[in-house]
Design a protein around this motif. Sequence first.
Motif, mmCIF file in Angstrom:
data_model
loop_
_atom_site.group_PDB
_atom_site.id
_atom_site.type_symbol
_atom_site.label_atom_id
_atom_site.label_comp_id
_atom_site.label_asym_id
_atom_site.label_seq_id
_atom_site.Cartn_x
_atom_site.Cartn_y
_atom_site.Cartn_z
ATOM 1 N N ALA A 1 0.546 -1.127 -0.177
ATOM 2 C CA ALA A 1 0.035 0.066 0.089
ATOM 3 C C ALA A 1 1.262 1.112 0.061
ATOM 4 C CB ALA A 1 -0.534 -0.157 1.321
ATOM 5 N N ILE A 2 1.553 1.566 0.777
ATOM 6 C CA ILE A 2 3.064 2.921 1.499
ATOM 7 C C ILE A 2 3.340 2.487 -0.747
ATOM 8 C CG2 ILE A 2 5.509 2.470 1.681
ATOM 9 C CD1 ILE A 2 4.261 2.242 4.698
ATOM 10 N N ILE A 46 13.035 3.702 -4.697
ATOM 11 C CA ILE A 46 12.566 2.781 -3.147
ATOM 12 C C ILE A 46 11.422 2.553 -3.175
ATOM 13 C CG2 ILE A 46 13.240 3.907 -0.741
ATOM 14 C CD1 ILE A 46 15.057 6.131 -1.725
ATOM 15 N N TYR A 47 10.453 3.220 -3.691
ATOM 16 C CA TYR A 47 9.098 2.572 -3.080
ATOM 17 C C TYR A 47 8.901 2.231 -4.436
ATOM 18 C CZ TYR A 47 8.116 7.478 -0.911
ATOM 19 O OH TYR A 47 7.678 7.740 0.443
ATOM 20 N N ALA A 48 9.558 1.954 -5.212
ATOM 21 C CA ALA A 48 9.232 0.757 -6.384
ATOM 22 C C ALA A 48 9.945 -0.571 -5.846
ATOM 23 C CB ALA A 48 10.114 -0.200 -7.540
ATOM 24 N N ILE A 49 10.953 -0.396 -4.990
ATOM 25 C CA ILE A 49 11.997 -1.083 -4.184
ATOM 26 C C ILE A 49 11.062 -2.002 -2.916
ATOM 27 C CG2 ILE A 49 13.639 -1.952 -2.552
ATOM 28 C CD1 ILE A 49 15.808 -0.289 -4.549
ATOM 29 N N ILE A 50 9.969 -0.654 -2.135
ATOM 30 C CA ILE A 50 9.090 -1.476 -0.778
ATOM 31 C C ILE A 50 8.319 -1.987 -1.735
ATOM 32 C CG2 ILE A 50 7.409 -0.800 0.632
ATOM 33 C CD1 ILE A 50 9.845 1.812 0.932
ATOM 34 N N ILE A 65 1.825 6.109 -7.457
ATOM 35 C CA ILE A 65 0.781 6.945 -8.172
ATOM 36 C C ILE A 65 1.007 8.328 -7.702
ATOM 37 C CG2 ILE A 65 -2.050 7.576 -8.141
ATOM 38 C CD1 ILE A 65 -2.215 4.983 -8.075
ATOM 39 N N TYR A 66 1.317 9.273 -6.645
ATOM 40 C CA TYR A 66 1.397 10.387 -6.037
ATOM 41 C C TYR A 66 2.913 10.840 -7.138
ATOM 42 C CZ TYR A 66 2.169 14.777 -3.064
ATOM 43 O OH TYR A 66 2.273 15.898 -3.047
ATOM 44 N N LEU A 67 3.484 9.927 -7.045
ATOM 45 C CA LEU A 67 5.064 10.704 -7.076
ATOM 46 C C LEU A 67 4.580 10.788 -8.924
ATOM 47 C CD1 LEU A 67 7.533 8.946 -5.996
ATOM 48 C CD2 LEU A 67 7.585 11.370 -5.194
ATOM 49 N N LEU A 68 4.264 10.115 -9.627
ATOM 50 C CA LEU A 68 3.762 10.162 -11.157
ATOM 51 C C LEU A 68 2.867 11.051 -11.498
ATOM 52 C CD1 LEU A 68 3.624 6.172 -11.429
ATOM 53 C CD2 LEU A 68 5.273 7.875 -12.522
ATOM 54 N N PHE A 69 1.710 10.724 -10.607
ATOM 55 C CA PHE A 69 0.726 12.095 -11.020
ATOM 56 C C PHE A 69 0.235 13.338 -10.456
ATOM 57 C CE2 PHE A 69 -0.888 7.360 -11.715
ATOM 58 C CZ PHE A 69 -0.935 7.785 -13.548
ATOM 59 N N PHE A 70 0.472 13.867 -9.419
ATOM 60 C CA PHE A 70 0.432 14.307 -8.231
ATOM 61 C C PHE A 70 1.434 15.611 -7.950
ATOM 62 C CE2 PHE A 70 -2.230 11.905 -7.538
ATOM 63 C CZ PHE A 70 -3.669 12.470 -8.208
#
Length: 149
Positions: free
Chosen positions: A43-44, A68-72, A50-55
């Motif tokens: 979820a994190i 980092i989030y992709a690794i998580i 999504i936030y990084l990509l769209f907002f």
Amino acid sequence: MDNFLLNSFPDNIKKELEQIQKLILPLAKKTSKYMFWTFPLIAIAVINLIYLLFFTTGGDDFYIPMIIYAIIGAFGFALLKESKLNKKEIEQIGVRYIVDRMKKSRYVTNERKNHYIHLVKEKPVMAMENFIKFLQEEDRLKRLTTDND
């Protein structure tokens, strides 16, 4: 299995269910720890990606948090996969114990043993229910045998 449920069974069935529980407990604890971390990590990762990509606007340091989030997220999905494999292993351990226990019975005929073994292998989801039926039948036959002596 719940202690409440275990208390509702006769002692011979409780003993067998406790044996199965002892075999699967270490793996079950490990699996529950994995499941505890799986969904929060996924979820994190998903929410932040999504936030990084769209907002956000892409900048020089845009890729570092994304990696980092992709690794998580990948770690969360790896834990999910591992927990699914552990659940299958838990099921196999239980079925193996049940089949071995059925084969060792001295009171149930080979025909009935094979019938129950077939049921357990055919539908592992129903293995516990069929094992309990087997143990009840075995106990009934055992009492009949000892009463006739």
